[in-house]
Design a protein around this motif. Sequence first.
Motif, mmCIF file in Angstrom:
data_model
loop_
_atom_site.group_PDB
_atom_site.id
_atom_site.type_symbol
_atom_site.label_atom_id
_atom_site.label_comp_id
_atom_site.label_asym_id
_atom_site.label_seq_id
_atom_site.Cartn_x
_atom_site.Cartn_y
_atom_site.Cartn_z
ATOM 1 N N ILE A 44 -79.107 37.295 -16.775
ATOM 2 C CA ILE A 44 -78.003 37.311 -15.810
ATOM 3 C C ILE A 44 -77.610 35.888 -15.423
ATOM 4 O O ILE A 44 -76.417 35.539 -15.375
ATOM 5 N N GLU A 45 -78.613 35.062 -15.173
ATOM 6 C CA GLU A 45 -78.354 33.683 -14.767
ATOM 7 C C GLU A 45 -77.603 32.930 -15.861
ATOM 8 O O GLU A 45 -76.626 32.210 -15.588
ATOM 9 N N LYS A 46 -78.035 33.095 -17.104
ATOM 10 C CA LYS A 46 -77.372 32.414 -18.226
ATOM 11 C C LYS A 46 -75.942 32.928 -18.389
ATOM 12 O O LYS A 46 -75.020 32.159 -18.676
ATOM 13 N N THR A 47 -75.774 34.230 -18.217
ATOM 14 C CA THR A 47 -74.443 34.818 -18.336
ATOM 15 C C THR A 47 -73.485 34.195 -17.335
ATOM 16 O O THR A 47 -72.365 33.793 -17.688
ATOM 17 N N PHE A 48 -73.908 34.097 -16.077
ATOM 18 C CA PHE A 48 -73.011 33.573 -15.053
ATOM 19 C C PHE A 48 -72.827 32.056 -15.151
ATOM 20 O O PHE A 48 -71.774 31.534 -14.759
ATOM 21 N N LEU A 49 -73.798 31.356 -15.676
ATOM 22 C CA LEU A 49 -73.608 29.927 -15.919
ATOM 23 C C LEU A 49 -72.523 29.700 -16.960
ATOM 24 O O LEU A 49 -71.715 28.770 -16.859
ATOM 25 N N ASP A 50 -72.492 30.577 -17.972
ATOM 26 C CA ASP A 50 -71.532 30.434 -19.069
ATOM 27 C C ASP A 50 -70.171 31.057 -18.751
ATOM 28 O O ASP A 50 -69.135 30.524 -19.165
ATOM 29 N N ALA A 51 -70.186 32.190 -18.039
ATOM 30 C CA ALA A 51 -68.954 32.966 -17.863
ATOM 31 C C ALA A 51 -68.261 32.739 -16.530
ATOM 32 O O ALA A 51 -67.110 33.149 -16.361
ATOM 33 N N ASP A 52 -68.953 32.116 -15.579
ATOM 34 C CA ASP A 52 -68.393 31.929 -14.241
ATOM 35 C C ASP A 52 -68.320 30.438 -13.913
ATOM 36 O O ASP A 52 -69.109 29.928 -13.116
ATOM 37 N N PRO A 53 -67.369 29.712 -14.523
ATOM 38 C CA PRO A 53 -67.333 28.248 -14.387
ATOM 39 C C PRO A 53 -67.154 27.753 -12.957
ATOM 40 O O PRO A 53 -67.648 26.673 -12.613
ATOM 41 N N ASN A 54 -66.467 28.506 -12.106
ATOM 42 C CA ASN A 54 -66.304 28.056 -10.719
ATOM 43 C C ASN A 54 -67.453 28.507 -9.814
ATOM 44 O O ASN A 54 -67.463 28.221 -8.612
ATOM 45 N N GLN A 55 -68.420 29.228 -10.425
ATOM 46 C CA GLN A 55 -69.643 29.651 -9.733
ATOM 47 C C GLN A 55 -69.361 30.345 -8.397
ATOM 48 O O GLN A 55 -70.033 30.103 -7.392
ATOM 49 N N ASP A 56 -68.381 31.271 -8.405
ATOM 50 C CA ASP A 56 -68.108 32.045 -7.192
ATOM 51 C C ASP A 56 -68.836 33.383 -7.191
ATOM 52 O O ASP A 56 -68.632 34.218 -6.316
ATOM 53 N N GLY A 57 -69.682 33.593 -8.212
ATOM 54 C CA GLY A 57 -70.504 34.795 -8.250
ATOM 55 C C GLY A 57 -69.825 36.015 -8.813
ATOM 56 O O GLY A 57 -70.385 37.121 -8.773
ATOM 57 N N LYS A 58 -68.636 35.835 -9.396
ATOM 58 C CA LYS A 58 -67.936 36.966 -10.016
ATOM 59 C C LYS A 58 -67.096 36.468 -11.184
ATOM 60 O O LYS A 58 -66.618 35.325 -11.179
ATOM 61 N N ILE A 59 -66.944 37.340 -12.165
ATOM 62 C CA ILE A 59 -66.230 37.002 -13.390
ATOM 63 C C ILE A 59 -64.910 37.762 -13.419
ATOM 64 O O ILE A 59 -64.904 39.006 -13.380
ATOM 65 N N LEU A 84 -79.906 45.644 -28.145
ATOM 66 C CA LEU A 84 -79.553 44.266 -27.829
ATOM 67 C C LEU A 84 -80.124 43.333 -28.892
ATOM 68 O O LEU A 84 -81.331 43.260 -29.074
ATOM 69 N N ASP A 85 -79.270 42.608 -29.580
ATOM 70 C CA ASP A 85 -79.749 41.624 -30.541
ATOM 71 C C ASP A 85 -80.203 40.379 -29.804
ATOM 72 O O ASP A 85 -79.830 40.101 -28.681
ATOM 73 N N ASP A 86 -81.012 39.569 -30.474
ATOM 74 C CA ASP A 86 -81.566 38.365 -29.852
ATOM 75 C C ASP A 86 -80.482 37.379 -29.431
ATOM 76 O O ASP A 86 -80.664 36.621 -28.484
ATOM 77 N N ASP A 87 -79.354 37.382 -30.144
ATOM 78 C CA ASP A 87 -78.329 36.396 -29.839
ATOM 79 C C ASP A 87 -77.275 36.907 -28.869
ATOM 80 O O ASP A 87 -76.299 36.248 -28.584
ATOM 81 N N ILE A 88 -77.480 38.088 -28.320
ATOM 82 C CA ILE A 88 -76.547 38.632 -27.362
ATOM 83 C C ILE A 88 -76.965 38.244 -25.957
ATOM 84 O O ILE A 88 -78.096 38.449 -25.569
ATOM 85 N N VAL A 89 -76.044 37.699 -25.197
ATOM 86 C CA VAL A 89 -76.366 37.235 -23.864
ATOM 87 C C VAL A 89 -76.528 38.405 -22.915
ATOM 88 O O VAL A 89 -77.427 38.444 -22.086
ATOM 89 N N LEU A 90 -75.623 39.376 -23.013
ATOM 90 C CA LEU A 90 -75.708 40.540 -22.143
ATOM 91 C C LEU A 90 -76.485 41.652 -22.823
ATOM 92 O O LEU A 90 -76.303 41.869 -23.993
#
Length: 213
Positions: free
Chosen positions: A152-167, A207-213
Amino acid sequence: MGCVTSRLRTFPGRDDPFILSSETTFSVSEVEALFELFKSISRSVIDDELISKEEFQLAIFNNRAKENLFSSRIFDLFDVKGRGAIDFGDFVRALDVFHPYTSQEVKIDFSFRLYDLDNSGFIERHEVKEMINAILCESEIKLSDDMVETIIEKTFLDADPNQDGKIDKFEWEKFVSKNMSLLKIMTLPYLTDITTSFPSFVFNTKLDDDIVL
């Protein structure tokens, strides 16, 4: 020159296969083959020409014993009329999203709605966590709570650039375009080879190893 006829035309009130074909990736003959699959699924518990959630889980996920958030969410998105059952038109149009030849834009949009559990227009941390746990359960994969939190942490670091806690949808589109393996679950290869003997199928939720979610 002979006329093209359709067996589905003889059923009053049913979606015309030619219209369904024009609206989807499927040919008319493939729509008719999908009708055979639809009939089989819709009769598996109650013969009412509709697919209930129980019948859907049994046929699509090979699971009748327990309800799962992932399978329930897929069913809800298939059930576009919101009546708790899927008719044939719903079935064909929804399966079209999972066709290998359907555009990435359509798949990305569907995947966003899949994760946006409360239909807020955003994907939030608790929704990602719920969906990951549901997919892990469906796949019978066990991960520690720490590992799930890391994902989850990696997902939001990558997908939520403004870090507002939502995508939002734009952020999701950019994120998925850089992690195309996320769309693997949005494609069913079987749909390129449909015949009248087309069998029931099972979503691959592994879930494959290279899948973030």
